[in-house]
Design a protein around this motif. Structure first.
Motif, PDB file in Angstrom:
ATOM      1  N   MET A 138      16.631   6.781 -20.317  1.00  0.00           N
ATOM      2  CA  MET A 138      15.572   7.056 -19.515  1.00  0.00           C
ATOM      3  C   MET A 138      15.079   8.496 -20.024  1.00  0.00           C
ATOM      4  O   MET A 138      15.472   9.403 -20.555  1.00  0.00           O
ATOM      5  CB  MET A 138      15.880   7.329 -17.915  1.00  0.00           C
ATOM      6  N   CYS A 139      13.578   8.730 -19.675  1.00  0.00           N
ATOM      7  CA  CYS A 139      12.826   9.802 -20.305  1.00  0.00           C
ATOM      8  C   CYS A 139      12.923  10.966 -19.125  1.00  0.00           C
ATOM      9  O   CYS A 139      12.135  12.025 -19.577  1.00  0.00           O
ATOM     10  CB  CYS A 139      11.660   9.375 -21.098  1.00  0.00           C
ATOM     11  N   HIS A 140      13.445  10.563 -18.105  1.00  0.00           N
ATOM     12  CA  HIS A 140      13.299  11.743 -17.058  1.00  0.00           C
ATOM     13  C   HIS A 140      14.404  11.205 -16.167  1.00  0.00           C
ATOM     14  O   HIS A 140      14.997  10.503 -15.997  1.00  0.00           O
ATOM     15  CB  HIS A 140      11.974  11.572 -16.350  1.00  0.00           C
ATOM     16  N   GLU A 143       6.538  14.705 -14.030  1.00  0.00           N
ATOM     17  CA  GLU A 143       5.888  13.473 -12.992  1.00  0.00           C
ATOM     18  C   GLU A 143       7.081  13.185 -11.921  1.00  0.00           C
ATOM     19  O   GLU A 143       6.607  12.832 -10.898  1.00  0.00           O
ATOM     20  CB  GLU A 143       5.513  12.499 -13.614  1.00  0.00           C
ATOM     21  N   PHE A 144       8.211  13.711 -12.160  1.00  0.00           N
ATOM     22  CA  PHE A 144       9.237  13.364 -11.120  1.00  0.00           C
ATOM     23  C   PHE A 144       9.857  14.539 -10.360  1.00  0.00           C
ATOM     24  O   PHE A 144      10.608  15.229 -11.043  1.00  0.00           O
ATOM     25  CB  PHE A 144      10.176  12.374 -11.794  1.00  0.00           C
ATOM     26  N   LYS A 174       0.559  -1.489   0.190  1.00  0.00           N
ATOM     27  CA  LYS A 174      -0.035  -0.257   0.005  1.00  0.00           C
ATOM     28  C   LYS A 174       1.061   1.238   0.008  1.00  0.00           C
ATOM     29  O   LYS A 174       0.729   2.134   0.901  1.00  0.00           O
ATOM     30  CB  LYS A 174      -0.820   0.100   1.303  1.00  0.00           C
ATOM     31  N   GLU A 175       1.643   1.046  -0.993  1.00  0.00           N
ATOM     32  CA  GLU A 175       2.509   2.588  -1.015  1.00  0.00           C
ATOM     33  C   GLU A 175       2.405   3.128  -2.601  1.00  0.00           C
ATOM     34  O   GLU A 175       2.577   2.517  -3.498  1.00  0.00           O
ATOM     35  CB  GLU A 175       3.897   1.965  -1.048  1.00  0.00           C
ATOM     36  N   GLY A 176       2.251   4.405  -2.702  1.00  0.00           N
ATOM     37  CA  GLY A 176       2.458   5.109  -3.885  1.00  0.00           C
ATOM     38  C   GLY A 176       3.739   4.840  -4.545  1.00  0.00           C
ATOM     39  O   GLY A 176       4.557   5.082  -3.832  1.00  0.00           O
ATOM     40  N   VAL A 177       3.758   4.750  -5.781  1.00  0.00           N
ATOM     41  CA  VAL A 177       5.289   4.381  -6.308  1.00  0.00           C
ATOM     42  C   VAL A 177       5.935   5.800  -6.424  1.00  0.00           C
ATOM     43  O   VAL A 177       7.065   5.475  -6.178  1.00  0.00           O
ATOM     44  CB  VAL A 177       4.840   3.819  -7.731  1.00  0.00           C
ATOM     45  N   PHE A 178       5.359   6.747  -6.482  1.00  0.00           N
ATOM     46  CA  PHE A 178       6.184   7.964  -6.308  1.00  0.00           C
ATOM     47  C   PHE A 178       6.549   8.519  -5.190  1.00  0.00           C
ATOM     48  O   PHE A 178       7.263   9.664  -5.086  1.00  0.00           O
ATOM     49  CB  PHE A 178       5.171   9.317  -7.220  1.00  0.00           C
ATOM     50  N   GLN A 214       8.155   7.289  -2.768  1.00  0.00           N
ATOM     51  CA  GLN A 214       9.773   7.392  -2.521  1.00  0.00           C
ATOM     52  C   GLN A 214      10.451   8.397  -3.157  1.00  0.00           C
ATOM     53  O   GLN A 214      11.324   8.978  -2.460  1.00  0.00           O
ATOM     54  CB  GLN A 214      10.354   5.924  -2.751  1.00  0.00           C
ATOM     55  N   CYS A 233       7.081  13.180 -19.129  1.00  0.00           N
ATOM     56  CA  CYS A 233       7.861  12.284 -17.914  1.00  0.00           C
ATOM     57  C   CYS A 233       8.372  13.357 -16.915  1.00  0.00           C
ATOM     58  O   CYS A 233       8.445  13.117 -15.667  1.00  0.00           O
ATOM     59  CB  CYS A 233       8.579  11.165 -18.665  1.00  0.00           C
ATOM     60  N   LEU A 253       0.337  18.919 -17.036  1.00  0.00           N
ATOM     61  CA  LEU A 253       1.074  18.798 -15.758  1.00  0.00           C
ATOM     62  C   LEU A 253       2.502  19.657 -16.001  1.00  0.00           C
ATOM     63  O   LEU A 253       2.782  20.175 -15.041  1.00  0.00           O
ATOM     64  CB  LEU A 253       1.403  17.324 -15.755  1.00  0.00           C
ATOM     65  N   ASP A 261      15.269  11.157 -11.628  1.00  0.00           N
ATOM     66  CA  ASP A 261      14.475  11.215 -10.529  1.00  0.00           C
ATOM     67  C   ASP A 261      15.280  11.788  -9.221  1.00  0.00           C
ATOM     68  O   ASP A 261      16.515  12.123  -9.756  1.00  0.00           O
ATOM     69  CB  ASP A 261      14.088   9.957 -10.260  1.00  0.00           C
TER      70      ASP A 261
END
Ligand SMILES: Nc1nc2c(ncn2[C@@H]2O[C@H](COP(=O)(O)OP(=O)(O)O)[C@@H](O)[C@H]2O)c(=O)[nH]1
Ligand SMILES: [Mg+2]
Ligand SMILES: [Zn+2]
Lengths: 124, 221
Positions: free
Chosen positions: B94-96, B130-131, B10-14, B16, B127, B156, B98
């Protein structure tokens, strides 16, 4: 498209949880994805085999549960499904709503098996 | 039979990433380093704008640049010619970026003596938005040829930008680009965004942009 990078992150996280719980084998990884989330289930599924390549999860099933996008009309105060009728309220037909759900993207759970080391080993 | 059980995560992937980003942002604040995350579609003028920005500010402060454009070091070399310190980040397609990759980049660059670090993010309007990279502020560039309706198509990106630079104003007359309509479209998504028309080629409009940066950097001191 960033689903591959995201899938790697998911696998890393699952790996950590599996290790922490000393799991023998992960049978399923269950994700929850909202209908208007910025990740697309189809692409997640396509990236999955690449992300699990050479990990302990090659035989693990990926399950994606969809979460409906719901909104609440600010005028009528009723909750309705945003994917129908361009997100218009069924009562007043306006698009004036508060978003309630649909952008989720989370790891819900993993289903693990204990006993055998892998699918082909005999269990007694 | 194997025992099957369910381990709830039950953790949002984003989540972390968001956490790591916040940690990075806090540590940069403590060290008085301002990190700008610069985003745009490929070819909108990130590198050209950076070169102008470095020229405008390098006498006043120490600047470091992180180049994350797709596995080529052309941009890094262009920047290097300005005399600013630069590292090329290899994103492996990678497209972004983190927060973790950004932190590694900053460590490679070395931050102690720097006042301003700019991350030239991967050319992409989807992308990177979103990060959270851990940047102090986000800037994005929209160039005139891309059209004034882009905020409607990439909401966004425009929502996360603190500043929107409208680049290539020198060629505006050749395009059906309405700056006022563009501003309206941005404000639909982000009423607070600061919108600054520039030409990185001619240097036109750079001063308000440099002033905004100076102000922000001062605030971080
Ligand atoms: N006409 C015009 N061209 C520009 C301007 N800024 C950048 N360019 C050109 O646009 C192309 C892409 O610029 P670059 O800075 O490499 O974009 P990046 O991919 O976002 O880093 C190059 O050919 C630049 O010379 C500008 O203000 N006006
Ligand atoms: Mg560039
Ligand atoms: Zn209604």
């Amino acid at each position: 498209m960033h689903e591959l990078g995201i899938m790697f992150e998911v696998i890393k996280r699952v790996e950590a949880v599996a290790k922490q719980h000393q799991v023998d084998r992960v049978e399923k990884i269950v994700l929850q994805v909202g209908e208007i989330a910025t990740v697309i289930p189809h692409f997640l599924r396509e990236c999955y085999p690449v992300a699990v390549d050479r990990t302990d999860f090659v035989d693990t099933e990926l399950v994606i549960e969809m979460i409906p996008a719901n909104g609440c009309c600010r005028q009528c105060d009723i909750v309705y499904h945003l994917m129908k009728d361009e997100g218009r309220c069924p009562n007043c037909h306006q698009m004036n709503f508060d978003e309630l759900s649909g952008r989720e993207f989370s790891i819900k759970e993993i289903v693990v098996a204990e006993g055998g080391k892998n699918g082909s080993s005999p269990n007694y | 039979m194997d025992q099957v059980r369910i381990i709830e995560i039950k953790e949002g992937v984003f989540e972390q990433n968001n956490q790591k980003a916040q940690e990075l942002r806090d540590s940069l604040k403590q060290e008085k380093v301002f990190l700008l995350n610069l985003m745009s579609a490929p070819g909108s003028g990130k590198t050209t704008t950076l070169v102008q920005t470095i020229k405008g500010l390098q006498d006043e402060m120490k600047i470091g640049i992180m180049e994350a454009d797709i596995d080529s070091d052309v941009d890094a070399r262009t920047i290097q010619q300005t005399g600013a310190r630069v590292v090329q980040l290899h994103t492996g397609g990678m497209c972004h970026l983190d927060a973790e990759m950004t932190r590694q980049g900053i460590d490679a660059l070395g931050r102690e003596d720097l006042d301003l670090i700019v991350l030239e993010n991967v050319g992409n309007l989807v992308c990177p938005a979103e990060f959270d990279t851990g940047s102090t502020k986000n800037a994005m560039i929209l160039s005139v040829p891309e059209g004034d309706d882009k905020p409607l198509k990439y909401p966004l990106m425009f929502a996360v930008a603190d500043v929107v630079l409208v680049n290539k104003m020198d060629v505006a007359e050749h395009f059906d680009f309405d700056l006022e309509r563009f501003k309206d479209n941005v404000r639909l998504r982000n009423p607070e965004a600061i919108i600054l028309p520039i030409s990185a080629r001619t240097g036109e409009g750079m001063e308000p942009w440099l002033d905004w940066l100076r102000q922000q950097i001062e605030r971080q001191q």
